[in-house]
Scaffold this motif. Structure first.
Motif, PDB file in Angstrom:
ATOM      1  N   VAL A   1      -4.802   8.678  -0.843  1.00  0.00           N
ATOM      2  CA  VAL A   1      -4.587   7.247  -0.638  1.00  0.00           C
ATOM      3  C   VAL A   1      -3.975   7.083   0.751  1.00  0.00           C
ATOM      4  O   VAL A   1      -2.770   6.925   0.915  1.00  0.00           O
ATOM      5  CB  VAL A   1      -3.674   6.653  -1.721  1.00  0.00           C
ATOM      6  N   GLU A   2      -4.843   7.168   1.781  1.00  0.00           N
ATOM      7  CA  GLU A   2      -4.413   7.210   3.177  1.00  0.00           C
ATOM      8  C   GLU A   2      -3.310   8.266   3.316  1.00  0.00           C
ATOM      9  O   GLU A   2      -3.397   9.338   2.735  1.00  0.00           O
ATOM     10  CB  GLU A   2      -3.991   5.822   3.642  1.00  0.00           C
TER      11      GLU A   2
ATOM     12  N   THR B   1       1.480   1.855  -3.003  1.00  0.00           N
ATOM     13  CA  THR B   1       2.174   2.783  -2.118  1.00  0.00           C
ATOM     14  C   THR B   1       3.596   2.313  -1.822  1.00  0.00           C
ATOM     15  O   THR B   1       3.967   1.170  -2.102  1.00  0.00           O
ATOM     16  CB  THR B   1       1.427   2.949  -0.785  1.00  0.00           C
TER      17      THR B   1
ATOM     18  N   HIS C   1       1.277  -1.412  -0.248  1.00  0.00           N
ATOM     19  CA  HIS C   1      -0.175  -1.606  -0.278  1.00  0.00           C
ATOM     20  C   HIS C   1      -0.729  -1.241  -1.653  1.00  0.00           C
ATOM     21  O   HIS C   1      -0.295  -0.263  -2.265  1.00  0.00           O
ATOM     22  CB  HIS C   1      -0.857  -0.757   0.791  1.00  0.00           C
TER      23      HIS C   1
ATOM     24  N   TYR D   1      -4.162  -0.253  -3.784  1.00  0.00           N
ATOM     25  CA  TYR D   1      -5.526   0.281  -3.658  1.00  0.00           C
ATOM     26  C   TYR D   1      -6.200   0.268  -5.032  1.00  0.00           C
ATOM     27  O   TYR D   1      -5.538   0.355  -6.068  1.00  0.00           O
ATOM     28  CB  TYR D   1      -5.500   1.717  -3.138  1.00  0.00           C
TER      29      TYR D   1
ATOM     30  N   TRP E   1     -10.042   1.701  -7.105  1.00  0.00           N
ATOM     31  CA  TRP E   1     -11.296   2.443  -7.035  1.00  0.00           C
ATOM     32  C   TRP E   1     -11.878   2.535  -8.443  1.00  0.00           C
ATOM     33  O   TRP E   1     -11.204   2.241  -9.430  1.00  0.00           O
ATOM     34  CB  TRP E   1     -11.118   3.817  -6.399  1.00  0.00           C
TER      35      TRP E   1
ATOM     36  N   PRO F   1     -10.457   5.261  -2.704  1.00  0.00           N
ATOM     37  CA  PRO F   1      -9.439   4.212  -2.761  1.00  0.00           C
ATOM     38  C   PRO F   1      -9.695   3.127  -1.716  1.00  0.00           C
ATOM     39  O   PRO F   1      -9.850   3.417  -0.531  1.00  0.00           O
ATOM     40  CB  PRO F   1      -8.133   4.970  -2.490  1.00  0.00           C
ATOM     41  N   HIS F   2      -9.731   1.886  -2.179  1.00  0.00           N
ATOM     42  CA  HIS F   2     -10.034   0.734  -1.318  1.00  0.00           C
ATOM     43  C   HIS F   2      -8.802  -0.163  -1.234  1.00  0.00           C
ATOM     44  O   HIS F   2      -8.229  -0.559  -2.253  1.00  0.00           O
ATOM     45  CB  HIS F   2     -11.220  -0.052  -1.900  1.00  0.00           C
ATOM     46  N   LEU F   3      -8.387  -0.473  -0.011  1.00  0.00           N
ATOM     47  CA  LEU F   3      -7.216  -1.325   0.198  1.00  0.00           C
ATOM     48  C   LEU F   3      -7.528  -2.764  -0.200  1.00  0.00           C
ATOM     49  O   LEU F   3      -8.492  -3.348   0.278  1.00  0.00           O
ATOM     50  CB  LEU F   3      -6.774  -1.266   1.660  1.00  0.00           C
ATOM     51  N   THR F   4      -6.718  -3.322  -1.101  1.00  0.00           N
ATOM     52  CA  THR F   4      -6.898  -4.708  -1.535  1.00  0.00           C
ATOM     53  C   THR F   4      -5.904  -5.618  -0.817  1.00  0.00           C
ATOM     54  O   THR F   4      -5.035  -5.148  -0.082  1.00  0.00           O
ATOM     55  CB  THR F   4      -6.676  -4.845  -3.054  1.00  0.00           C
TER      56      THR F   4
ATOM     57  N   THR G   1      -0.463  -3.916  -8.808  1.00  0.00           N
ATOM     58  CA  THR G   1      -1.636  -3.292  -9.427  1.00  0.00           C
ATOM     59  C   THR G   1      -2.194  -4.141 -10.565  1.00  0.00           C
ATOM     60  O   THR G   1      -3.375  -4.037 -10.906  1.00  0.00           O
ATOM     61  CB  THR G   1      -1.288  -1.896  -9.971  1.00  0.00           C
TER      62      THR G   1
END
Length: 527
Positions: free
Chosen positions: A281-282, A302, A306, A308, A310, A321-324, A329
């Protein structure tokens, strides 16, 4: 503030009703059932009422919220739901209530009749306080305050952990390898069960046709088995999707395994994995993971805030993992998951009412109400004598006969001392990991043991290969045993890189000697 209106089922509620909600859960095969509590501690339900899962005493659907009078006076601590659906709820008193679908005895009341009203489950739990609940599709798990796990319901794949495949009609303690373990977290997939011990070990049992047990095979497991591939990794939390598993380590790393047809493992492909696989996750540290047994969606938050996601996303497969744009969550499951359910019991903070804790938090460093200020590095910090004396033994004695309204402080830096004073108002610390070492020094000096624990947790979040030895030395210096053990394990897990750092080269002789001796005992130098 969390907006429950993002879940479609709540569009049936008026704006006035939504404003009263303090806890909420959305469930059902289409996300068409909901339960919520209000500011007045009343419990309401609405929706399609499959198998009587609303607990109203019938199977009639309701488009308007109806009060669940049978739970009047009960406060909800946690809640989970199955696929039938059935519902399991634990109160703040540690009692367990279940209702809804019961074809496989998943309600734990000894029958297979659907439960149309909440039933208090006390068999084998009468002297236990339940602190966490989890549901698979048709089985149930609870965790008690003394670290024991009880299970019941559908057991075709061994998901109850009894050693057989016979359905379990009443709560039964899960033993075997869990017999002498203290469990701190539980989760259920569709037909599998997971438990995290206080040692950081993960134990799994039940169905593994997609590798969701992480044991390297697709064979079912009728009793708890430790995930050996996570040896040396300290897991804090586990979360289960329909047929995949996520775990979060104390280093903020995520591992995933199991079904991956929608990319729900976040590994960049759609291949199932039967062993734990790292999820990148980055480069940020993950502090929360989320999954739900009724979906193929994964989410993580995170340290930087942030969120994420997926896996299955509105019919699409997101394989990394895609940043929203979300801040929690929960919103991932409201907007992206199919069905739009909640992965946990939602907690909604009120907008206007301030608790005692919130009021105190607001008054910290407020010059308008303060009667004592500290001068540190040329800056003032505004406080209240009576609160400092209540909260800290050091101030109770030092301020007893002190009528001064200014105290000069030179022993500690401004960020450290401000964080200490703020802690006395909030019971938490907001300080970067690199500054927390100074606060650990202060906590040790003032004998503030709870603050010392918080400092150790914060320092852990900033560990890396370059500073691991320095932090290990700090832990030894301040007798911070939890931090010392964490730093040692980190060094062992990253031994090749750590031993090439300047910190290792400049390591104190006695510390180096002890490190090598301890590392040898845990097998770090074996070929």
């Amino acid at each position: 503030m969390l907006d429950v209106g993002k879940w479609p089922i709540f569009s049936l509620c008026s704006e006035e009703e939504l404003q009263l909600i303090r806890q909420a859960c959305v469930f059902g095969s289409a996300g068409n059932e909901a339960l919520y509590t209000t500011i007045n501690d009343e419990i309401f339900v609405l929706g399609t009422n499959c198998s009587g899962c609303l607990g109203l005493g019938n199977i009639q659907n309701t488009i308007e919220p109806r009060r669940l009078d049978s739970l009047s006076g009960k406060k909800i601590a946690c809640l989970s739901y199955g696929s039938g659906p059935h519902v399991i709820l634990a109160t703040t008193e540690g009692e367990v209530f279940t209702w809804g679908h019961n074809a496989y005895s998943q309600l734990g009341n000894g029958t297979t009749n659907h439960g149309l009203v909440p039933c208090h489950i006390s068999t084998n739990l009468s002297n236990k306080q339940v602190i966490e609940v989890a549901c698979g599709s048709y089985h149930s798990l609870v965790l008690t305050s003394d670290g024991e796990v009880f299970a019941w319901g559908y057991n075709n794949s061994g998901q109850v952990g009894s050693g057989s495949t016979v359905n379990q009609p009443i709560p039964r303690r899960v033993t075997g390898y869990l017999q002498n373990k203290v469990v701190v977290n539980i989760a259920c997939g569709q037909m599998c069960s997971m438990a995290v011990a206080d040692t950081g070990e993960v134990y799994v049992w039940g169905y593994s046709g997609n590798g969701q047990l992480g044991l390297g095979s697709t064979g079912n497991q009728p009793t708890p088995c430790r995930v050996a591939a996570l040896q040396g990794i300290h897991v804090q939390r586990v979360a289960c999707g329909y047929a995949h598993t996520l775990v979060l380590t104390d280093e903020g790393q995520v591992y995933a395994w199991g079904a991956n047809s929608y990319g729900q493992l976040g590994t960049g492909n759609k291949s199932n994995q039967s062993y734990p696989t790292p999820v990148v996750v980055e480069k940020d540290r993950v502090i929360e993971i989320a999954a739900c047994h009724s979906t193929h969606t994964s989410a993580a938050k995170t340290q930087g805030g942030h969120v994420y996601m997926w896996g299955q996303c509105r019919g699409q497969s997101v394989i990394l993992p895609h940043l929203t744009h979300f801040s929690c969550t929960d919103d991932v499951f409201a907007c992206f998951a199919t069905p739009a359910v909640t992965w946990r019991l939602l907690s909604v903070e009120p907008d206007d009412h301030l608790t005692v804790a919130e009021s105190l938090r607001r008054e910290f460093d407020n010059p308008d109400t303060a009667d004592l200020k500290f001068l540190v590095d040329g800056k003032y910090i505004y406080t209240h004598k009576v609160l400092l004396k209540i909260r800290c033994e050091h101030f109770r004695s030092s301020l007893e006969d002190n009528e001064d309204d200014i105290v000069e402080m030179s022993e500690f830096s401004y960020p450290v001392y401000r964080a200490f004073l703020e802690y006395l108002y909030t019971d938490s610390i907001s300080l970067p990991p690199e500054e927390a070492v100074g606060l650990l020094d202060l906590a040790t000096f003032y004998r503030e043991n709870h603050l010392k624990k918080l400092c150790q947790q914060t320092i852990k979040q900033g560990i890396c290969e370059e500073n691991a030895i320095a932090l290990l030395s700090t832990a030894v210096k301040y007798d911070a045993q939890d931090l010392e053990e964490f730093c040692f394990r980190f060094c062992i897990n990253h031994l090749t890189v750590v031993t090439q750092t300047s910190g290792f080269a400049e390591m104190d002789h006695d510390l180096l000697k002890n490190f090598i001796s301890k590392a040898s005992r845990v097998g770090a130098f074996k070929n």
